[in-house]
Design a protein around this motif. Structure first.
Motif, PDB file in Angstrom:
ATOM      1  N   UNK A 150      13.243   9.692  -4.400  1.00  0.00           N
ATOM      2  CA  UNK A 150      11.812   9.427  -4.531  1.00  0.00           C
ATOM      3  C   UNK A 150      11.257  10.111  -5.783  1.00  0.00           C
ATOM      4  N   UNK A 151      11.725  11.323  -6.028  1.00  0.00           N
ATOM      5  CA  UNK A 151      11.285  12.038  -7.236  1.00  0.00           C
ATOM      6  C   UNK A 151      11.703  11.264  -8.490  1.00  0.00           C
ATOM      7  N   UNK A 152      12.937  10.787  -8.509  1.00  0.00           N
ATOM      8  CA  UNK A 152      13.406  10.044  -9.686  1.00  0.00           C
ATOM      9  C   UNK A 152      12.674   8.709  -9.837  1.00  0.00           C
ATOM     10  N   UNK A 153      12.315   8.085  -8.704  1.00  0.00           N
ATOM     11  CA  UNK A 153      11.518   6.847  -8.781  1.00  0.00           C
ATOM     12  C   UNK A 153      10.204   7.127  -9.506  1.00  0.00           C
ATOM     13  N   UNK A 154       9.583   8.256  -9.140  1.00  0.00           N
ATOM     14  CA  UNK A 154       8.282   8.596  -9.722  1.00  0.00           C
ATOM     15  C   UNK A 154       8.403   8.972 -11.196  1.00  0.00           C
ATOM     16  N   UNK A 155       9.561   9.532 -11.564  1.00  0.00           N
ATOM     17  CA  UNK A 155       9.712  10.014 -12.945  1.00  0.00           C
ATOM     18  C   UNK A 155      10.292   8.967 -13.881  1.00  0.00           C
ATOM     19  N   UNK A 156      11.005   7.989 -13.311  1.00  0.00           N
ATOM     20  CA  UNK A 156      11.674   7.038 -14.206  1.00  0.00           C
ATOM     21  C   UNK A 156      11.243   5.600 -13.914  1.00  0.00           C
ATOM     22  N   UNK A 157      11.925   4.937 -12.974  1.00  0.00           N
ATOM     23  CA  UNK A 157      11.708   3.511 -12.740  1.00  0.00           C
ATOM     24  C   UNK A 157      10.229   3.149 -12.571  1.00  0.00           C
TER      25      UNK A 157
ATOM     26  N   UNK B  96       1.740   6.955 -12.178  1.00  0.00           N
ATOM     27  CA  UNK B  96       0.553   7.480 -12.857  1.00  0.00           C
ATOM     28  C   UNK B  96      -0.706   6.730 -12.439  1.00  0.00           C
ATOM     29  N   UNK B  97      -0.534   5.455 -12.182  1.00  0.00           N
ATOM     30  CA  UNK B  97      -1.667   4.609 -11.793  1.00  0.00           C
ATOM     31  C   UNK B  97      -2.100   4.887 -10.350  1.00  0.00           C
ATOM     32  N   UNK B  98      -1.135   4.953  -9.456  1.00  0.00           N
ATOM     33  CA  UNK B  98      -1.423   5.058  -8.013  1.00  0.00           C
ATOM     34  C   UNK B  98      -0.532   6.106  -7.362  1.00  0.00           C
ATOM     35  N   UNK B  99      -0.710   7.394  -7.649  1.00  0.00           N
ATOM     36  CA  UNK B  99       0.206   8.398  -7.078  1.00  0.00           C
ATOM     37  C   UNK B  99       0.227   8.378  -5.554  1.00  0.00           C
ATOM     38  N   UNK B 100      -0.909   8.037  -4.937  1.00  0.00           N
ATOM     39  CA  UNK B 100      -1.005   8.071  -3.472  1.00  0.00           C
ATOM     40  C   UNK B 100      -0.148   7.002  -2.801  1.00  0.00           C
ATOM     41  N   UNK B 101       0.303   6.039  -3.576  1.00  0.00           N
ATOM     42  CA  UNK B 101       1.090   4.948  -2.992  1.00  0.00           C
ATOM     43  C   UNK B 101       2.548   5.369  -2.714  1.00  0.00           C
TER      44      UNK B 101
ATOM     45  N   UNK C   8       0.833  -1.214   0.000  1.00  0.00           N
ATOM     46  CA  UNK C   8       0.000   0.000   0.000  1.00  0.00           C
ATOM     47  C   UNK C   8       0.863   1.259   0.000  1.00  0.00           C
ATOM     48  N   UNK C   9       2.155   1.123   0.303  1.00  0.00           N
ATOM     49  CA  UNK C   9       3.062   2.271   0.218  1.00  0.00           C
ATOM     50  C   UNK C   9       4.397   1.826  -0.363  1.00  0.00           C
ATOM     51  N   UNK C  10       4.993   2.720  -1.156  1.00  0.00           N
ATOM     52  CA  UNK C  10       6.323   2.500  -1.720  1.00  0.00           C
ATOM     53  C   UNK C  10       7.121   3.748  -1.400  1.00  0.00           C
ATOM     54  N   UNK C  11       8.303   3.578  -0.822  1.00  0.00           N
ATOM     55  CA  UNK C  11       9.079   4.787  -0.527  1.00  0.00           C
ATOM     56  C   UNK C  11      10.488   4.736  -1.064  1.00  0.00           C
ATOM     57  N   UNK C  12      10.956   5.919  -1.472  1.00  0.00           N
ATOM     58  CA  UNK C  12      12.372   6.131  -1.738  1.00  0.00           C
ATOM     59  C   UNK C  12      13.016   6.640  -0.464  1.00  0.00           C
ATOM     60  N   UNK C  13      14.359   6.782  -0.464  1.00  0.00           N
ATOM     61  CA  UNK C  13      15.087   7.033   0.776  1.00  0.00           C
ATOM     62  C   UNK C  13      15.714   8.432   0.855  1.00  0.00           C
ATOM     63  N   UNK C  14      15.436   9.279  -0.138  1.00  0.00           N
ATOM     64  CA  UNK C  14      15.803  10.705  -0.073  1.00  0.00           C
ATOM     65  C   UNK C  14      14.887  11.425  -1.057  1.00  0.00           C
ATOM     66  N   UNK C  15      14.750  12.726  -0.899  1.00  0.00           N
ATOM     67  CA  UNK C  15      13.775  13.462  -1.719  1.00  0.00           C
ATOM     68  C   UNK C  15      14.057  13.290  -3.214  1.00  0.00           C
ATOM     69  N   UNK C  16      15.312  13.486  -3.620  1.00  0.00           N
ATOM     70  CA  UNK C  16      15.640  13.360  -5.049  1.00  0.00           C
ATOM     71  C   UNK C  16      15.360  11.935  -5.533  1.00  0.00           C
TER      72      UNK C  16
END
Ligand code: BZD
Length: 828
Positions: free
Chosen positions: A449-456, A462-467, A439-447
């Motif tokens: 997490x941002x790169x996770x959302x934009x790339x990998x 796009x499907x589940x931004x709240x996750x 139900x949650x996926x996290x990165x380990x620093x702000x950059x």
């Protein structure tokens, strides 16, 4: 209702007298030695036993209270725990360090000598494993009901030696003297199944059921390590699993009379927990690794469900009473295993089970690097874990239905999102399984997490931004300040009291004193004393003599191309050449530390060339104290705690976009080192916290790195314009630093000139410019002291306690449950 004597817990005394008695008794009763003849190791063991009985007492109190209060628990599943030594940490967190020191002195034993005898528990590779150890310590310190699960590797991270320049790996036999901290729990064993096949059972009404038949079984046996909180009575538990052969194993061949085969097979089945894979940035892809992952996940989930049911909860309450954190994808098979346990063993419907599983799991990602992402060939998964492969197909089927519904006709997107990669010979993408099952996926620093959302994970985002959430890493100030840096701890205590030990943000109270001349002097004195302490250790380990009055410039971390130890090395060679040419350069000691994965040839080559350069530089009479270069052998948690407090400068120079977070950057800055760093990982947040004046930022940003790559990098062209850099590269490739085989560094020259995949050449000019800014500031002792004090004062955000609170509030939904001074037990 049990009789009062049965529920009684011992409540041992924690004063000097009581401790002395326990220790003296333990020498006889546990170690089995005459106190008159006991060796230092005997006393160490006796002391450890005296502490552990006190720890287990509090552990039981903690457990009773959690049960009474109906708490929600978090379970941290990690293949790695890089704990280091336990004796001093346990003494401190139990609040008995000073009484124990006195008790030992009364017995004629010096505590510090004893502390140095202990081997590190090195059940991890690097940042990921150390983060897990910090998180457990913080859970206990803050009173959260949190448990760790992992593997009790017989051999942890290898011991590194240089022979004389290249790395040689030696086995880490950390259990050879036994281990006083563990409680073997032979009553806690679970069967773990491998291979075999699946049988379908069709029911006329209702769902098809599956049984997993034949194959092999091993047992997972629990070993418990109590984990004490600092300044609290809470003691949590880390449960590590060891593989044991089943009785079936014995019977099969013993009955057939093949005694030797029986014993060999038994030993073979126990290899599962034998050794930690020493790779920190590549997926391993070996069958034994998959078996390790499944082994510890299955045992942990069986244990979690057993406890949940034993406490009287029903399975529908699972997400309300249990949170499970997956430390990277290594335990991601847990998603399928929980489904198997709920559907096949507890006979829940698929949909109900899926809802429970997804609400229970959360997943932390620690890397964007494609070579580190775990994927398993479908064929291997089918053979080793046939039932799980079926479950993964079902999960994927349901998931892709959802995607089809949302994006009709978008087959490319389906292929990108699918848990099965159909492009590369059909593989299971464990990261996709983890995202879909959490139900949650996290990165380990702000950059990061941002790169996770934009790339990998762009399509998933796009499907589940709240996750998707960010939880920036942190470090425990108990180990990385109080224990590692007693002199600075003492100074802080005198100036601002000790509240910061529980709430690191309170270091900010130091800010108003940053330009106080007395504090600056005291601060620099502490740093110098720590440098002397390190210089003594370096002399002992390497024979190299260091001058504590020059800048100590430190790069300590795993050896990897993206971390760019070569960038620092080029700087060393550049300085060396200029010193020989008669130029006046600012003096420095450059210290490297870190291990290379045994199969990573480029990283091993980097270690070798650093050692060769160091040998020439350190023995050149023309250089003297102006430049020293040391590769500290066998960098581990215990040596980190000597090196870090002695650093003036912290090298955090990874190619932007590659270091997920870093945590060494936090430890060094907290201890007053100023960072030279790229805008990568948590360096960005460190800059935001400490301010531009306490950090030397340089080089391409993550966006610029992408742009640079797109434009087709041309290292040769850059070299043509930078004579100093070109001269350094030429000096290396000419064989200047190799006596025996001048050809060996030619390859490195070619690599830098023609490949340079992490843009060492492109960032070099900016890097040396940043180093010069640091040199200039360092020369002004007042200005340096002020910047370093402010740096310490502003590092509060990077406490692991803040990290753990972020997980607790954003992901786990758990609250602290501090253990009250005993009610059941009448203890003080
Ligand atoms: O995790 C590290 C990252 O590289 C760091 O940036 C980050 O700070 C830390 C903690 O989040 N990753 C690892 O340490 N990874 C491993 O050790 C590892 C181990 C086994 C397999 C793959 C990676």
């Amino acid at each position: 209702m049990a009789a009062p004597e049965v529920t009684h817990l011992p409540n041992l005394p924690n004063d000097v007298e009581g401790l002395r008695q326990s220790i003296r008794d333990a020498v006889v009763r546990v170690v089995g030695e005459d106190p008159r003849q006991a060796t230092e190791r005997d006393w160490m063991e006796a002391l450890a036993f005296a502490i552990r009985e006190r720890m287990v007492e509090r552990r039981l109190l903690t457990r009773r209270q959690f049960a009474d209060e109906d708490v929600k628990r978090v379970y941290y599943l990690s293949m790695e725990y890089l704990i280091g030594r336990m004796l001093e940490a346990n003494l401190r967190n139990m609040g008995i360090l000073e009484p124990a020191r006195q008790a030992m002195a009364d017995l004629g034993v010096n505590l510090d000598t004893i502390l140095d005898l202990e081997d590190d528990a090195a059940l991890g590779n690097g940042g990921l494993g150390r983060l897990a150890a910090c998180i457990l310590e913080s859970l206990a310190t803050q009173g959260y009901p949190g448990y760790g699960y992992g593997i009790r590797y017989e051999f942890g991270m290898f011991r590194q030696e240089f022979e004389p320049y290249h790395q040689v790996e030696h086995p880490d036999n950390w259990l050879r003297y036994g281990n006083p901290w563990e409680f073997p729990r032979s009553d806690r064993k679970y069967p773990i199944h491998f291979y075999g096949h699946v049988v379908e059972h069709h029911h006329p009404r209702g769902e098809t059921r599956y049984t997993w038949e034949n194959g092999e079984e091993v047992l997972a046996m629990a070993y418990d390590y109590p984990t004490a909180g600092y300044g609290r009575r809470n003691v949590n538990n880390l449960r590590l699993w060891a593989a044991k052969a089943t009785r079936d194993f014995d019977l099969r061949y013993f009955n057939e009379g093949d005694y030797i085969r029986a014993v060999a097979d038994k030993a073979e089945s126990e290899t599962i927990s034998m050794v930690l894979y020493p790779n920190d940035a590549t997926a391993i892809g070996k069958e034994l690794r998959l078996k390790q992952e499944y082994f510890f996940v299955s045992a942990s989930l069986q244990d979690i469900l057993d406890r949940h049911l034993a406490l009287g909860y029903n399975l529908d309450a699972l997400p309300d009473k249990v949170a499970i954190q997956l430390n990277d994808t290594h335990p991601a098979i847990a998603v399928a295993e929980l489904m198997r346990l709920l559907v096949d063993c507890h006979e829940l419907s698929w949909d109900r089970a899926w809802d429970l599983a997804r609400r229970t799991f959360a997943y932390t990602n620690h890397t964007l690097m494609p070579e580190a992402l775990e994927t398993w060939p479908v064929e291997l998964m089918e053979r080793v874990l046939p039932r799980h492969m079926g479950i993964i197909y079902q999960i994927n089927h349901d998931f892709l239905e959802q995607v089809r519904h949302r994006y009709p006709g978008d087959n490319d997107r389906l292929a990108r999102l699918s848990i099965i990669d159909e492009q590369n010979g059909r593989r299971v993408r464990m990261a996709h399984l983890a995202v879909v099952g959490s139900h949650r996926v996290n990165g380990v620093a702000a950059l990061h997490t941002q790169l996770l959302q934009e790339t990998l994970f762009e399509d998933f985002y796009n499907l589940w931004p709240e996750r998707f959430v960010n939880v920036t890493n942190g470090v425990t100030p108990r180990l990385w300040m109080i224990q590692a840096n007693p002199a600075l701890t003492e100074l802080l205590g005198q100036r601002i009291g000790n509240d910061w030990q529980y709430d690191l943000d309170r270091l900010r109270a130091l800010e108003p004193y940053a330009h106080d001349a007395d504090l600056q002097k005291a601060f620099l004195d502490v740093k110098r004393a720590n440098k002397v302490r390190l210089a003594n250790l370096v002399r002992e380990r390497t024979g190299v003599e260091l001058n504590p009055d020059v800048m100590f410039d430190v790069q300590i971390k795993r050896i990897h191309e993206y971390k760019r130890q070569l960038l620092k090395l080029l700087h060393v060679v550049d300085l060396y050449r200029r010193i020989r040419a008669g130029e006046d350069v600012a003096p420095r000691v450059v210290l490297f530390g870190g291990k290379a994965a045994p199969g990573y040839a480029r990283a091993k080559g980097i270690i070798q060339v650093i050692n060769e350069v160091a040998d020439i530089v350190n023995h050149d009479p023309a250089v003297g104290d102006r430049l020293k270069c040391v590769f500290f052998p066998n960098y581990e948690v215990s040596s980190a705690s000597i090196i870090i407090p002695a650093a003036d400068v912290s090298e955090q120079i990874s190619t932007a976009g590659f270091e997920a977070s870093g945590t060494g950057n936090m430890k060094l800055a907290l201890n007053g080192a100023l960072t030279i760093g790229t805008l990568d990982g948590a360096n960005i947040e460190i800059r935001d916290a400490v301010g531009e004046e306490s950090i030397f930022i340089f080089g391409m940003t993550a966006d610029e790195v992408v742009e640079h790559r797109r434009n087709g990098p041309n290292p040769e062209a850059i070299l043509a314009q930078q004579p100093n850099l070109a001269a350094a590269v030429e000096m290396i490739e000419s064989g200047f630093f190799t006596c025996d085989d001048p050809g060996t560094h030619g390859d490195l020259g070619r690599y830098l000139r023609h490949e340079d995949p992490f843009f060492v050449i492109a960032d070099y000019a900016a890097y040396t410019e940043a180093c010069e800014r640091a040199d200039t500031l360092y020369a002004d002792r007042t200005a340096w002291a002020e910047a370093a004090i402010l740096n310490v004062a502003r590092m509060g955000y990077f406490s692991i306690d803040r990290t753990v609170r972020d997980y607790a509030n954003q992901i786990w939904d758990i609250i602290p449950e501090p253990v009250a001074p005993s009610r059941t037990n009448g203890a003080a």
